[in-house]
Structures are given as C-alpha cells and as structure tokens.
Enzyme design. Structure first.
Site, PDB file in Angstrom:
ATOM      1  N   ASN A  74     -47.297 -13.070 -32.044  1.00  0.00           N
ATOM      2  CA  ASN A  74     -48.366 -13.410 -31.100  1.00  0.00           C
ATOM      3  C   ASN A  74     -48.096 -14.840 -30.646  1.00  0.00           C
ATOM      4  OD1 ASN A  74     -50.668 -14.049 -29.708  1.00  0.00           O
ATOM      5  ND2 ASN A  74     -52.045 -13.979 -31.478  1.00  0.00           N
ATOM      6  N   TRP A  75     -47.606 -14.941 -29.434  1.00  0.00           N
ATOM      7  CA  TRP A  75     -47.228 -16.278 -28.935  1.00  0.00           C
ATOM      8  C   TRP A  75     -48.414 -17.147 -28.574  1.00  0.00           C
ATOM      9  CZ3 TRP A  75     -42.508 -15.956 -25.079  1.00  0.00           C
ATOM     10  CH2 TRP A  75     -41.347 -15.650 -25.815  1.00  0.00           C
ATOM     11  N   LYS A  76     -49.581 -16.529 -28.367  1.00  0.00           N
ATOM     12  CA  LYS A  76     -50.766 -17.275 -27.907  1.00  0.00           C
ATOM     13  C   LYS A  76     -50.425 -17.969 -26.585  1.00  0.00           C
ATOM     14  CE  LYS A  76     -52.116 -17.472 -32.680  1.00  0.00           C
ATOM     15  NZ  LYS A  76     -52.822 -18.129 -33.758  1.00  0.00           N
ATOM     16  N   HIS A 102     -58.898 -10.909 -31.157  1.00  0.00           N
ATOM     17  CA  HIS A 102     -58.369 -12.033 -31.944  1.00  0.00           C
ATOM     18  C   HIS A 102     -59.482 -13.059 -32.144  1.00  0.00           C
ATOM     19  CE1 HIS A 102     -55.989 -15.439 -33.209  1.00  0.00           C
ATOM     20  NE2 HIS A 102     -55.008 -14.592 -33.475  1.00  0.00           N
ATOM     21  N   GLU A 115     -59.477 -16.116 -31.981  1.00  0.00           N
ATOM     22  CA  GLU A 115     -59.489 -17.182 -30.959  1.00  0.00           C
ATOM     23  C   GLU A 115     -60.205 -16.706 -29.697  1.00  0.00           C
ATOM     24  OE1 GLU A 115     -55.294 -17.985 -31.010  1.00  0.00           O
ATOM     25  OE2 GLU A 115     -55.476 -18.804 -33.032  1.00  0.00           O
ATOM     26  N   GLU A 151     -56.862 -10.893 -40.237  1.00  0.00           N
ATOM     27  CA  GLU A 151     -56.481 -12.297 -40.062  1.00  0.00           C
ATOM     28  C   GLU A 151     -57.628 -13.202 -40.493  1.00  0.00           C
ATOM     29  OE1 GLU A 151     -53.157 -12.732 -36.965  1.00  0.00           O
ATOM     30  OE2 GLU A 151     -55.039 -12.855 -35.904  1.00  0.00           O
ATOM     31  N   GLY A 210     -52.988 -20.697 -38.351  1.00  0.00           N
ATOM     32  CA  GLY A 210     -52.503 -21.973 -37.830  1.00  0.00           C
ATOM     33  C   GLY A 210     -52.748 -23.151 -38.757  1.00  0.00           C
ATOM     34  N   SER A 221     -50.691 -17.759 -40.944  1.00  0.00           N
ATOM     35  CA  SER A 221     -49.648 -18.594 -41.551  1.00  0.00           C
ATOM     36  C   SER A 221     -48.581 -17.779 -42.291  1.00  0.00           C
ATOM     37  CB  SER A 221     -50.253 -19.660 -42.480  1.00  0.00           C
ATOM     38  OG  SER A 221     -51.104 -20.520 -41.728  1.00  0.00           O
ATOM     39  N   GLY A 226     -48.068 -15.832 -35.696  1.00  0.00           N
ATOM     40  CA  GLY A 226     -48.248 -16.795 -34.611  1.00  0.00           C
ATOM     41  C   GLY A 226     -47.117 -17.806 -34.585  1.00  0.00           C
ATOM     42  N   GLY A 227     -47.348 -18.956 -35.210  1.00  0.00           N
ATOM     43  CA  GLY A 227     -46.407 -20.080 -35.152  1.00  0.00           C
ATOM     44  C   GLY A 227     -44.958 -19.704 -35.429  1.00  0.00           C
TER      45      GLY A 227
HETATM   46  P1  13P Z   1     -50.311 -18.323 -37.347  1.00  0.00           P
HETATM   47  O1  13P Z   1     -49.182 -17.447 -37.830  1.00  0.00           O
HETATM   48  O2  13P Z   1     -49.829 -19.432 -36.441  1.00  0.00           O
HETATM   49  O3  13P Z   1     -51.192 -18.782 -38.451  1.00  0.00           O
HETATM   50  O4  13P Z   1     -51.222 -17.416 -36.387  1.00  0.00           O
HETATM   51  C1  13P Z   1     -51.622 -16.179 -36.856  1.00  0.00           C
HETATM   52  C2  13P Z   1     -52.280 -15.447 -35.750  1.00  0.00           C
HETATM   53  O5  13P Z   1     -53.338 -15.812 -35.290  1.00  0.00           O
HETATM   54  C3  13P Z   1     -51.576 -14.278 -35.212  1.00  0.00           C
HETATM   55  O6  13P Z   1     -52.395 -13.557 -34.359  1.00  0.00           O
END
Ligand code: 13P
Length: 257
Positions: A13-15, A99, A101, A170, A176, A216, A237-238
């Site tokens: 998930n690149w966001k 999500h 966010e 999640e 993050g 994470s 994500g990251g």
């Molecule tokens: P991180 O891997 O950066 O913690 O993000 C997880 C996430 O929100 C994937 O949707």
C-alpha cells in the site's frame, strides 16, 4: 498461513507516495527482482495516477495492481472521485477499503459497506481493513471493535461474496510507527476474525477467507508474523516503497511451507 486452504498474499500500500515517473522506475526494478516461484500472490495498491505506468511496466508479470480507494456510486456528479468500473478498465484487481487513514478522514462503516458492494459487483477483490486504536487495546475492547467493524462491512453479504474478500487487520498503533504487533497479538486478532466469519457464515467460508496483517511489517519481522496459522499475508506500507524490501517479504512468504 495455511496453504492447504488459502493462497498467501503480499500486498503493498503505497499511500500518497511516488509519482508516475517514480512508479516506472520502481516497477522496472521489481520486474528484475521478482522470484519465479508462484508460492504467493503479489499485489501493489497505489495512487490512481500511477496505475497506468504500473500496468504498462508490469505487463506479463504475475504482479496485480490495486487502488487505495474507490467511490461506491457507478457514475455521476462526484468531483474528484473514481468509480469501480474506472478501476477495472484501468486493469485493477484489488481495492483497499476502510483503511484507518481514510476512516480518520471521515469514511464511515456504511461507506465501507457500500464501496465493498461496488468493488465486488465490478469483479475486483476488496481488501477490507479493520483495526483498533491504542486506547481501545488498552481498555480491552479490541475484539468487540473488530467484530463491529466487520459486521457492518459484511452486512447482507452472502457466503459466496465473503469468500472473495481479503480482510486486513491493521492495528492503528502499529501503522507507520515501527511498533509492530507481536506475532501472538496479531495472530489472536486474526484468529478472532476467522472465528467471527465462522459464526456469521460457516466453517468453509472461514477457512477460505484470506486474512492479512498490516502495521510496520517489514523484511525483518515478516517471517514470524507469516508463520502464524491465521495470518495469510501482509498489507505493507513503508517497506513496500522499496522494491528490494517488498521482494524479500515475498520470498519469505514463498519459503514458508
Ligand atoms: P506501514 O507498513 O507503513 O506501517 O503501513 C501499514 C499500512 O497502513 C498498510 O495499509
């Protein structure tokens, strides 16, 4: 993971990261690194403007492309929004929904349910996210909260539709932050989700549902998380922003029997 009943999935998930030009460079590198073995599905969910560059660069590979959101309506006066049929036409296979966010920006359980139907109707796979805050975990209401989010999301869906979903657990406090849930914490909630599906539907549906952990997850901690029986993959994500890291996680998932 349990390969007997479910195919593992590693999804990025690149966001709101990377431009179309950066997408081309990333996907070119990903193609070079992609292992031949097909022991797990691989998807990258990315900003809508990056989708064409990703699809072009990944042509004839097994990597699937996904979106990070979509509108529940088929078409119309929704300035700035993107419909499920637009995403299908752009070659998307997955869509992340609910999500944390996006929920923090006002997306409700009802929105998630409506979007889920639109994504299923369009023939794509929704990745439905759920997760508790740190406060909810500390108060001890994690399982109730997850049950509530999923009961809303799945409201009125039949078992055949539910078998097409991917669910991502999640915990908000792990996203993050570098603070990953322990394998035991992540497994406990993923097992709870499977039990909930069994209660709402049946054992066959619960066995077939792919449940991911996200928060994470990286190339260092992936193995112990993915070794858990009810964690069928990761939503990353990251670490998904670096092709070498994502591929290491794919290799780790592929190697687990
Ligand atoms: P991180 O891997 O950066 O913690 O993000 C997880 C996430 O929100 C994937 O949707």
């Amino acid at each position: 993971m349990n390969r007997k009943y479910r195919r593992p999935l590693i999804a990025g998930n690149w966001k709101m990261n990377k431009t179309p030009s950066e997408t081309r460079a990333y996907m070119t590198r990903l193609r070079e690194l992609l292992p031949k073995g097909r022991g797990c599905d691989v998807a990258i969910c990315l900003p809508a403007v990056c989708i064409p560059a990703a699809v072009r660069t990944l042509r004839e590979t097994r990597v699937c492309i996904g979106a990070e959101n979509c509108n529940a309506n088929p078409a119309g006066a929704y300035t700035g929004e993107i419909s499920a049929s637009m995403l299908v036409d752009a070659s998307c296979k997955y869509v992340i929904l609910g999500h944390s966010e996006r929920r923090a920006m006002g997306e409700t359980d009802r929105d998630v349910r409506n979007k889920l139907q639109a994504v299923l109707d369009a023939g794509m796979t929704p990745i439905v996210c759920c997760g508790e805050s740190l406060e909810q975990r500390e108060v001890g209401v994690t399982e109730e909260w997850i049950s509530m989010q999923l009961k809303y999301a799945l409201q009125g869906l039949d078992d055949r539709s539910v078998r097409k979903l991917v669910i991502a657990y999640e915990p908000i406090w792990a996203i993050g932050t570098g603070r990953t849930a322990t394998p035991e914490q992540a497994e406990a909630v993923c097992a709870h989700i499977r039990t909930l599906i069994r209660k709402l539907y049946d054992a066959r549906t619960a066995r077939a549902t792919v449940i991911l952990y996200g928060g994470s997850m990286n190339e260092k901690n992936a193995r112990e998380l993915l070794m858990q029986p009810d964690i069928d993959g990761g939503l990353i994500g990251g670490a998904s922003l670096v092709p070498e890291k994502l591929i290491q996680i794919v290799e780790t998932a592929t190697a687990i029997e």
